[in-house]
Design an enzyme around this catalytic site. Structure first.
Site, PDB file in Angstrom:
ATOM      1  N   CYS A  29     -20.217   6.705  65.954  1.00 27.69           N
ATOM      2  CA  CYS A  29     -19.320   7.868  66.096  1.00 27.69           C
ATOM      3  C   CYS A  29     -17.898   7.423  66.445  1.00 27.69           C
ATOM      4  O   CYS A  29     -17.658   6.891  67.532  1.00 27.69           O
ATOM      5  CB  CYS A  29     -19.897   8.780  67.175  1.00 27.69           C
ATOM      6  SG  CYS A  29     -18.780  10.058  67.768  1.00 27.69           S
ATOM      7  N   CYS A  32     -16.333   9.080  69.531  1.00 29.93           N
ATOM      8  CA  CYS A  32     -17.014   8.568  70.737  1.00 29.93           C
ATOM      9  C   CYS A  32     -16.369   7.268  71.199  1.00 29.93           C
ATOM     10  O   CYS A  32     -16.238   7.020  72.399  1.00 29.93           O
ATOM     11  CB  CYS A  32     -18.497   8.316  70.461  1.00 29.93           C
ATOM     12  SG  CYS A  32     -19.423   9.793  70.009  1.00 29.93           S
TER      13      CYS A  32
END
Length: 104
Positions: A29, A32
């Protein structure tokens, strides 16, 4: 350093009674990866006052499901065993810190 929170250790961390900031993330991600360093910094700065950790959603699907995490990053703020705030998507450190301060 942020704790590695798993399906197995979450309830024992919750039982400590400290406020929790839990970052639901995944290795693949992009957003993230942007938020990760902020979480690490806050974990170091607030180590004595809160439990701050990260949950890899690919490895801990039960915990992600328990909190209804559908998008990542999702950062959940827990006080007295209850979710009191949530940040879905990337956010600046100041935003995360303000939400953390609110539960201390």
């Amino acid at each position: 350093m942020a704790l590695a929170i798993t399906d197995n250790n979450f309830d024992s961390l919750l039982a400590q009674g400290k406020p929790l900031m839990v970052d639901f993330w995944a290795t693949w991600c992009g957003p993230c990866k942007k938020v990760g360093p902020y979480v690490e910094e806050l974990a170091a700065e607030y180590a004595d006052r809160a439990v701050i950790g990260k949950v890899d959603v690919d490895e801990n699907m039960e915990l992600a499901s328990r909190f209804g995490v559908r998008n990542i990053p999702t950062i959940v703020f827990i006080k007295d065993g209850q979710v009191v705030d949530k940040q879905v998507g990337a956010a600046p450190k100041a935003t995360l810190e303000a939400k953390l301060q609110a539960i201390l």
